[in-house]
Design a protein around this motif. Structure first.
Motif, PDB file in Angstrom:
ATOM      1  N   GLY A 116       9.927  18.408   2.879  1.00  0.00           N
ATOM      2  CA  GLY A 116       8.809  18.351   1.939  1.00  0.00           C
ATOM      3  C   GLY A 116       7.797  19.458   2.094  1.00  0.00           C
ATOM      4  O   GLY A 116       6.750  19.449   1.449  1.00  0.00           O
TER       5      GLY A 116
ATOM      6  N   LEU B 285       8.718   7.574   2.339  1.00  0.00           N
ATOM      7  CA  LEU B 285       7.819   8.620   2.801  1.00  0.00           C
ATOM      8  C   LEU B 285       8.506   9.493   3.838  1.00  0.00           C
ATOM      9  O   LEU B 285       8.316  10.723   3.860  1.00  0.00           O
TER      10      LEU B 285
ATOM     11  N   TRP C  21      10.500  12.824  -5.661  1.00  0.00           N
ATOM     12  CA  TRP C  21       9.584  13.305  -4.629  1.00  0.00           C
ATOM     13  C   TRP C  21       8.161  13.360  -5.168  1.00  0.00           C
ATOM     14  O   TRP C  21       7.204  12.984  -4.469  1.00  0.00           O
TER      15      TRP C  21
ATOM     16  N   THR D 228       3.347  16.314   2.048  1.00  0.00           N
ATOM     17  CA  THR D 228       3.072  14.877   2.033  1.00  0.00           C
ATOM     18  C   THR D 228       1.975  14.505   3.029  1.00  0.00           C
ATOM     19  O   THR D 228       1.414  13.412   2.947  1.00  0.00           O
TER      20      THR D 228
ATOM     21  N   LYS E 219       4.668  11.784  -3.703  1.00  0.00           N
ATOM     22  CA  LYS E 219       3.520  12.672  -3.476  1.00  0.00           C
ATOM     23  C   LYS E 219       2.283  12.135  -4.198  1.00  0.00           C
ATOM     24  O   LYS E 219       1.174  12.141  -3.635  1.00  0.00           O
TER      25      LYS E 219
ATOM     26  N   ALA F 225      10.791  11.852   2.029  1.00  0.00           N
ATOM     27  CA  ALA F 225      10.017  12.822   1.251  1.00  0.00           C
ATOM     28  C   ALA F 225       9.407  13.882   2.156  1.00  0.00           C
ATOM     29  O   ALA F 225       9.165  15.021   1.711  1.00  0.00           O
ATOM     30  N   THR F 226       9.152  13.535   3.407  1.00  0.00           N
ATOM     31  CA  THR F 226       8.536  14.468   4.357  1.00  0.00           C
ATOM     32  C   THR F 226       9.554  15.452   4.915  1.00  0.00           C
ATOM     33  O   THR F 226       9.239  16.629   5.118  1.00  0.00           O
TER      34      THR F 226
END
Length: 425
Positions: free
Chosen positions: A137, A130, A398, A141, A402, A133-134
């Motif tokens: 992102g 996470l 990703w 997210t 999500k 991904a943030t």
């Protein structure tokens, strides 16, 4: 910890200082949450330089508070008027990426409010999927509520800088890759109006945080920062003012003026990092139609050829770029949508001329894909979903994250809808 309430229905995107050039913090079909009041400093460890702040705090506020104490952000973009949350969401980079990486590399932990209202802490060691991904992102997210990140120690508030002219693109590349010439921060201003034997000529600018023994004798306070001499563009310029002929004249004068500077010189950090911050409403120079900023990264070993082809195509299109900046990138980080890759990045400011410039950018996208590169989402305004998928190979990874943290796709922006970032509905 402050309360942050997520609407029970509809989509949402968080907006920091609104400095993204495209539609990343706009939602014409949903709600936009402003974060300016979420701006407290929560903790600072002067043994490690780690600052914990709410996500609405800006770089300008950090600089004002911590430069006099001998600390500076490890990474800064070209404006100080960005929020920490927005900078993390875009995983911003600076003139020192080839040495220090992106801002995300220096984030030790962040708190994220998920779509279901729960708060989740993540870091490179905890909930790491996470976390990565943030970073980059684009706020999709969840809402970044606070973050901890490193500042670096400095001896003075000044920069020891040096500007040198490079006669063409090959010389520019040579200097940017010369470890003997390189410095803590290095970047090249490119003259996009010159062709033939002066094609790609530039002013290569480098600098580092000045040591105390580098300051002149009359510099009594090492952390003195001159007051910002802010000027303002009072009205929108007529559209005909900026054209390829006036740009050529400006570039010629700028190249000659900067090329006359000899040796190193002391300057303040604001002038070095944030020259446009001193000119309020500078976008009015482009008239009511505005401009598009287009930034790409081309990876090694294709970077030299790819950048050359992009500049050749731009010049042959007879559409001028008022500003062009070339920088080296270091290694990519683990961010799934983070922009930088080892190679070079080129940023262009292009006056908005309607279909003509949009067609040009589509052609440039095709070249970028050919050379394995990508467009920076924080500055994108017209990328297609198909081009996005060709540029970001970890997009599906990703999207799976999500789907787990935001299965109903509560966090959306006009950018995410246009690019179908979370997939098609």
């Amino acid at each position: 910890m402050r309360d942050v309430n997520i609407p029970k229905q509809g989509s949402l995107i968080c907006r920091g200082q609104g400095r993204s050039y495209g539609d990343a913090a706009i939602s014409s079909q949903g709600q936009v949450m402003l974060s300016e009041r979420l701006n407290r400093f929560l903790a600072f460890d002067d043994s490690t330089g780690i600052l914990t702040a709410e996500a609405g705090a800006t770089l300008a506020e950090i600089l004002e508070t911590f430069v006099p104490r001998g600390w500076f952000p490890a990474v800064t973009p070209g404006t100080q008027y960005v929020s920490i949350g927005g900078a993390i969401a875009a995983d911003v980079h600076g003139k020192n990426h080839h040495h220090a990486g992106t801002l995300g590399v220096h984030v030790t932990e962040l708190e994220l409010m998920l779509a279901d209202g729960h708060r989740q802490r993540c870091s490179p060691e905890k909930n790491e999927s996470l976390f990565w991904a943030t970073l980059g992102g684009m706020g999709l997210t969840g809402i970044i509520t606070e973050a901890s990140f490193r500042l670096i120690p400095i001896e003075t508030a000044a920069i020891m800088a040096e500007h040198n002219p490079a006669s063409d693109l090959e010389v520019t590349f040579k200097w940017l890759e010369d470890t003997d010439y390189d410095d803590q921060y290095t970047v090249a201003w490119i003259d996009c109006a010159s062709a033939r034997r002066h094609f790609g000529r530039s002013i290569v600018m480098k600098g580092h945080h000045a040591r105390r023994d580098e300051l002149p004798d009359d510099w009594k306070d090492p952390f003195f920062v001159p007051p910002l001499c802010s000027k303002s563009i009072p009205f929108n310029f007529p559209s005909f003012v900026l054209n390829r002929f006036t740009m050529a004249v400006f570039n010629e004068r700028y190249y000659r003026h900067q090329g006359r500077k000899k040796g190193s010189f002391i300057t303040d950090y604001a002038s070095f990092f944030y020259p446009l911050d001193a000119l309020a409403h500078w976008n009015r120079l482009y008239g009511r139609r505005g401009f598009l900023q287009y930034q790409v990264a081309i990876p090694d070993p294709y970077a030299h050829e790819g950048i050359r082809r992009l500049l050749e195509h731009l010049i042959n299109s007879r559409q001028g770029a008022f500003l062009a900046v070339l920088k080296r990138f270091g290694s990519a980080n683990a961010g799934l949508l983070s922009f930088p890759v080892a190679g070079y990045t080129l940023a262009l400011d292009l006056p908005m001329t309607g279909k003509k410039v949009l067609n040009l950018l589509q052609q440039l996208d095709e070249l970028v894909i050919k050379y394995g590169g990508r467009v920076y989402l924080a500055k994108d305004a017209c990328l297609s979903p198909e081009s996005l998928r060709a540029m970001y190979p970890r997009l599906e990874e990703w999207q799976r994250i999500k789907q787990v943290v935001d299965p109903e796709r509560r966090f959306q922006s006009d950018l995410s809808r246009r690019l179908q970032l979370a997939g098609t509905l």
